[in-house]
Design a protein around this motif. Structure first.
Motif, PDB file in Angstrom:
ATOM      1  N   THR A   1       0.835  -1.261  -0.098  1.00 25.71           N
ATOM      2  CA  THR A   1      -0.153   0.097  -0.101  1.00 25.71           C
ATOM      3  C   THR A   1       0.950   1.220  -0.202  1.00 25.71           C
ATOM      4  OG1 THR A   1      -1.650  -1.322   1.190  1.00 25.71           O
ATOM      5  CG2 THR A   1      -1.774   1.161   1.290  1.00 25.71           C
ATOM      6  N   VAL A   2       0.811   2.005  -1.010  1.00 26.39           N
ATOM      7  CA  VAL A   2       1.444   3.368  -1.249  1.00 26.39           C
ATOM      8  C   VAL A   2       0.727   4.517  -0.948  1.00 26.39           C
ATOM      9  CG1 VAL A   2       2.976   4.526  -2.716  1.00 26.39           C
ATOM     10  CG2 VAL A   2       3.138   2.016  -2.902  1.00 26.39           C
ATOM     11  N   ARG A   3       1.025   5.116   0.028  1.00 29.21           N
ATOM     12  CA  ARG A   3       0.184   6.296   0.818  1.00 29.21           C
ATOM     13  C   ARG A   3       0.826   7.510   0.270  1.00 29.21           C
ATOM     14  NH1 ARG A   3      -0.683   4.077   5.251  1.00 29.21           N
ATOM     15  NH2 ARG A   3      -2.510   3.119   4.327  1.00 29.21           N
ATOM     16  N   LEU A   4       0.214   8.543  -0.364  1.00 34.82           N
ATOM     17  CA  LEU A   4       0.758   9.809  -0.433  1.00 34.82           C
ATOM     18  C   LEU A   4       0.432  10.620   0.605  1.00 34.82           C
ATOM     19  CD1 LEU A   4       1.952  12.117  -2.202  1.00 34.82           C
ATOM     20  CD2 LEU A   4      -0.230  12.572  -3.263  1.00 34.82           C
ATOM     21  N   GLN A   5       1.342  11.364   1.329  1.00 32.60           N
ATOM     22  CA  GLN A   5       0.891  11.936   2.594  1.00 32.60           C
ATOM     23  C   GLN A   5       1.761  13.334   2.697  1.00 32.60           C
ATOM     24  OE1 GLN A   5       1.721   8.916   5.519  1.00 32.60           O
ATOM     25  NE2 GLN A   5       3.763   9.045   5.582  1.00 32.60           N
ATOM     26  N   THR A   6       1.350  14.338   2.062  1.00 33.36           N
ATOM     27  CA  THR A   6       2.066  15.638   2.050  1.00 33.36           C
ATOM     28  C   THR A   6       1.488  16.495   2.742  1.00 33.36           C
ATOM     29  OG1 THR A   6       0.906  16.252  -0.084  1.00 33.36           O
ATOM     30  CG2 THR A   6       3.321  15.142  -0.421  1.00 33.36           C
ATOM     31  N   ASN A   7      -0.034  16.818   2.422  1.00 32.92           N
ATOM     32  CA  ASN A   7      -0.636  17.862   3.297  1.00 32.92           C
ATOM     33  C   ASN A   7      -2.059  17.437   3.099  1.00 32.92           C
ATOM     34  OD1 ASN A   7      -1.303  18.725   0.659  1.00 32.92           O
ATOM     35  ND2 ASN A   7      -0.114  20.508   0.638  1.00 32.92           N
TER      36      ASN A   7
ATOM     37  N   GLU B   1      10.680  10.696  -5.207  1.00 29.03           N
ATOM     38  CA  GLU B   1      10.576   9.690  -4.207  1.00 29.03           C
ATOM     39  C   GLU B   1       9.447   8.703  -4.727  1.00 29.03           C
ATOM     40  OE1 GLU B   1      10.895  11.653   0.196  1.00 29.03           O
ATOM     41  OE2 GLU B   1       9.075  11.261  -0.509  1.00 29.03           O
ATOM     42  N   LEU B   2       8.850   9.071  -5.486  1.00 26.88           N
ATOM     43  CA  LEU B   2       7.767   8.156  -6.161  1.00 26.88           C
ATOM     44  C   LEU B   2       8.607   7.293  -7.448  1.00 26.88           C
ATOM     45  CD1 LEU B   2       4.886   7.179  -7.148  1.00 26.88           C
ATOM     46  CD2 LEU B   2       4.892   8.843  -8.606  1.00 26.88           C
ATOM     47  N   LYS B   3       9.444   7.821  -8.082  1.00 26.62           N
ATOM     48  CA  LYS B   3      10.313   7.273  -8.992  1.00 26.62           C
ATOM     49  C   LYS B   3      11.112   6.306  -8.099  1.00 26.62           C
ATOM     50  CE  LYS B   3      13.278   8.008 -12.805  1.00 26.62           C
ATOM     51  NZ  LYS B   3      13.927   9.047 -13.589  1.00 26.62           N
ATOM     52  N   SER B   4      11.704   6.478  -7.141  1.00 23.09           N
ATOM     53  CA  SER B   4      12.431   5.703  -6.429  1.00 23.09           C
ATOM     54  C   SER B   4      11.745   4.592  -5.687  1.00 23.09           C
ATOM     55  CB  SER B   4      13.276   6.365  -5.330  1.00 23.09           C
ATOM     56  OG  SER B   4      13.863   5.576  -4.352  1.00 23.09           O
ATOM     57  N   LEU B   5      10.569   4.768  -5.160  1.00 26.27           N
ATOM     58  CA  LEU B   5       9.794   3.669  -4.539  1.00 26.27           C
ATOM     59  C   LEU B   5       9.510   2.846  -5.557  1.00 26.27           C
ATOM     60  CD1 LEU B   5       6.477   3.960  -4.696  1.00 26.27           C
ATOM     61  CD2 LEU B   5       7.007   5.861  -3.154  1.00 26.27           C
ATOM     62  N   SER B   6       9.235   3.188  -6.899  1.00 24.94           N
ATOM     63  CA  SER B   6       8.548   2.551  -7.691  1.00 24.94           C
ATOM     64  C   SER B   6       9.591   1.328  -8.180  1.00 24.94           C
ATOM     65  CB  SER B   6       8.295   3.250  -9.235  1.00 24.94           C
ATOM     66  OG  SER B   6       7.109   4.102  -8.843  1.00 24.94           O
ATOM     67  N   LYS B   7      10.868   1.738  -8.282  1.00 21.27           N
ATOM     68  CA  LYS B   7      11.969   0.739  -8.707  1.00 21.27           C
ATOM     69  C   LYS B   7      11.871  -0.304  -7.663  1.00 21.27           C
ATOM     70  CE  LYS B   7      14.582   4.274 -11.216  1.00 21.27           C
ATOM     71  NZ  LYS B   7      15.628   4.944 -11.328  1.00 21.27           N
TER      72      LYS B   7
ATOM     73  N   THR C   1       7.696   5.628 -14.401  1.00 17.64           N
ATOM     74  CA  THR C   1       8.387   4.782 -13.903  1.00 17.64           C
ATOM     75  C   THR C   1       7.398   3.818 -13.018  1.00 17.64           C
ATOM     76  OG1 THR C   1      10.547   5.926 -13.793  1.00 17.64           O
ATOM     77  CG2 THR C   1      10.466   3.871 -12.191  1.00 17.64           C
ATOM     78  N   PHE C   2       6.575   4.536 -12.248  1.00 14.04           N
ATOM     79  CA  PHE C   2       5.472   4.023 -11.746  1.00 14.04           C
ATOM     80  C   PHE C   2       4.588   3.178 -12.461  1.00 14.04           C
ATOM     81  CE2 PHE C   2       1.077   3.957 -10.104  1.00 14.04           C
ATOM     82  CZ  PHE C   2       1.300   3.403  -8.918  1.00 14.04           C
ATOM     83  N   GLU C   3       4.150   3.925 -13.653  1.00 10.72           N
ATOM     84  CA  GLU C   3       3.212   3.048 -14.623  1.00 10.72           C
ATOM     85  C   GLU C   3       3.866   1.804 -15.114  1.00 10.72           C
ATOM     86  OE1 GLU C   3       0.195   4.687 -18.141  1.00 10.72           O
ATOM     87  OE2 GLU C   3       2.515   5.266 -18.520  1.00 10.72           O
ATOM     88  N   ASN C   4       5.237   1.898 -15.456  1.00  3.50           N
ATOM     89  CA  ASN C   4       5.897   0.572 -16.019  1.00  3.50           C
ATOM     90  C   ASN C   4       6.295  -0.398 -14.932  1.00  3.50           C
ATOM     91  OD1 ASN C   4       6.048   1.996 -18.473  1.00  3.50           O
ATOM     92  ND2 ASN C   4       8.002   2.650 -18.429  1.00  3.50           N
ATOM     93  N   ILE C   5       5.692  -0.161 -13.686  1.00  3.73           N
ATOM     94  CA  ILE C   5       5.724  -1.400 -12.692  1.00  3.73           C
ATOM     95  C   ILE C   5       5.409  -2.525 -13.580  1.00  3.73           C
ATOM     96  CG2 ILE C   5       5.089  -2.270 -10.303  1.00  3.73           C
ATOM     97  CD1 ILE C   5       5.504   0.674  -9.393  1.00  3.73           C
ATOM     98  N   SER C   6       5.573  -3.800 -13.321  1.00  3.00           N
ATOM     99  CA  SER C   6       4.984  -4.849 -14.062  1.00  3.00           C
ATOM    100  C   SER C   6       3.965  -5.635 -13.184  1.00  3.00           C
ATOM    101  CB  SER C   6       6.159  -6.023 -14.293  1.00  3.00           C
ATOM    102  OG  SER C   6       6.804  -6.412 -13.017  1.00  3.00           O
TER     103      SER C   6
END
Length: 259
Positions: A15-21, A33-39, A92-97
């Motif tokens: 579960t990937v949860r965006l939490q900025t504001n 960070e999204l790119k990094s966690l996607s990899k 990068t996120f979209e290309n997660i298999s």
């Protein structure tokens, strides 16, 4: 590990949860960070499926306006480089298999809307609100207009992007921009039941199937037929293929390991 995202992995589901504001606005740090966690998720064999959501009341109301202000102040070549960097984070996120499911509540706008379109499935609350309002800021879609067009078609994309108006979940479903719409109180259970289906399916097969669908849509039929053969040949000799065939023959429920 991440400032803008919380990642929880439990029983093969991430579960990937965006939490900025309060509105879950994204900035450049959020995107990188999204790119990094996607990899990381792509390379984690313990993850079979991914839920993408926003903390609190909203999925995401988009990208920080300061990014857009800066984009308008720089030279064309710098703008192009800047935008390619931003787009690569979504790509990068979209290309997660692995299968990805967007769990949408509240505002799903601008960059948040585009990020949801990067998912394979989108389940939304009846009270969700959608829009791509960039035209009202003097810009057009920055994170892949075709991500809308391939789901909604040209006519609907014209309306969504050129007018920039808000629309509800019912219209999003009509335009094929979400997979399913449910009452807000049913959202958690619906997403959980949906993602749990992937626990009983062979993950390598699901990954290859996702690649066939996404890549095959962009090439002629004869090439897509060859793609199916090439990619599926990678399953030969896998323990999950053997388990699938044996369980079918013996009329029992298969138990897959991801190998």
């Amino acid at each position: 590990m991440y400032k803008s995202w919380n990642v929880e992995i439990e029983d093969r589901i991430a579960t990937v949860r965006l939490q900025t504001n309060d509105l879950n606005v994204m900035d450049m740090d959020s995107l990188f960070e999204l790119k990094s966690l996607s990899k990381e998720l792509e390379n984690n064999n313990k993850v079979w499926a991914i839920i993408l959501e926003g903390a609190g009341k909203h999925f995401s109301s988009g990208v920080n306006i300061e990014l857009l202000n800066k984009a308008a102040e720089i030279k064309a070549e710098e703008f192009k480089t800047h935008m390619r960097e931003m787009q690569s984070c979504f790509t990068t996120f979209e290309n997660i298999s692995k299968p990805t499911i967007a769990k949408i509540q509240g505002f799903c706008m601008g960059g948040g809307f585009m990020l949801a379109q990067c998912c394979d499935f989108r389940i939304a609350s009846e009270k969700s609100v959608f829009s791509v309002p960039l035209v009202k800021l003097g810009l057009t879609v920055l994170m892949g207009t075709n991500r809308i067009t391939r789901n909604a078609g040209i006519a609907a994309t014209n309306e969504i992007v050129m007018l920039g108006d808000k629309f509800n979940s019912e219209k999003a479903l009509q335009y094929n921009l979400v997979t399913k719409v449910v009452p807000p109180e049913s959202l958690d259970d619906t997403v959980s039941q949906f993602v749990n289906k992937f626990k009983s399916l062979p993950p390598q097969t699901i990954s290859i199937t996702k690649q066939i669908i996404k890549q095959g849509d962009k090439i002629p039929l004869d090439q897509s037929l060859e793609l199916e053969i090439d990619l599926q040949s990678k399953l030969l000799g896998s323990s999950d293929l053997k388990e699938a065939l044996e369980s079918f023959a013996n009329h029992r429920k298969p138990v897959f390991t991801g190998n």
